[in-house]
Enzyme design. Sequence first.
Site, short mmCIF file in Angstrom:
data_model
loop_
_atom_site.label_atom_id
_atom_site.label_comp_id
_atom_site.label_asym_id
_atom_site.label_seq_id
_atom_site.Cartn_x
_atom_site.Cartn_y
_atom_site.Cartn_z
CG ASP A 146 -1.51 8.24 0.82
OD1 ASP A 146 -0.25 8.36 0.40
OD2 ASP A 146 -2.30 8.69 0.32
CG ASP A 196 -1.91 1.15 1.27
OD1 ASP A 196 -2.27 1.41 0.37
OD2 ASP A 196 -2.20 1.47 2.38
#
Length: 302
Positions: free
Chosen positions: A27, A25
């Site tokens: 952020d 991922d």
Amino acid sequence: MNATTSQNLEALASNDVPVNVYIWDMDETLILLRSLLNGTYAESFNGSKDVKRGVEIGEMWEKHILKICDNCFFYEQIEDCNEPFIDSLREFDDGKDLSRYDFKQDEFTSPTDDLNKRKLAYRHRAVAQRYEKGLSPLVDSGTMSVLDELYEVTDGYTDRWLSSARAFLEQCSNVKEDGTNQSSQDIHILVTSGALIPSLVKCLLFRLDPFIRHENVYSSIDVGKLQCFKWIKERFNHPKFRFCAIGDGWEECAAAQTMQWPFVKIDLQPTSSYRFPGVTPKTVSYYFAAVYGNSDADTNKD
């Protein structure tokens, strides 16, 4: 998948050593941005971090991201034409020489027909080429100095989150940050819920591009993370490839469970060891071993 990439994957698969595919991922995992903007990163420190300063830092990053998206990556034209990965329209690209192509005068509109899908594919090819050349050709020296300073300020404010995450990528990548080869063959893939073009720009600005190639960035905003994970599995469909997802959200966790892949959950809390600094290749090697068994590659992680 282009021919060069296919050849590289075949070479990796022919080696006796397992290849770890890290599916990240963005952020609140490889970078911090959303939690700076909404204050949740600073608030997790119970008063010892200046929330307002974190918001200011996040807003500065937002300004630079949007500026480079618009000025260098056609974002004003294609903001409403998000694709899940940069090569998704390759079949419409006829290979036309784009060196003198006028992107401002080609009357590009929403890609609902083959002609405009070709024009969007041209833009994607140009984006990929610019991404692979790095940030320095896209900005002047003054802007580069500002971005370097902002990176260092952010890294200091976040107790080296950014540089620690990059150190993880460098340790597990087949290239060092300076472009020289390492013995490791591990692969880093980004699956983000953000739009594709801003995610590529974030990779450039947060110094992730030496380790994450343009074809390894996926936007799940329209298709979901599970679909992206399935595409990745199809690309690396060989017993030598082992997968592990790393992120802070429920969606990548659920998708990893469906794929029967290990999942490492990142935690913003300052007392957690599942954050940066904290998570290391050695940490993640235990997750690989739990699903795939031990290997010499695991024992060599430090």
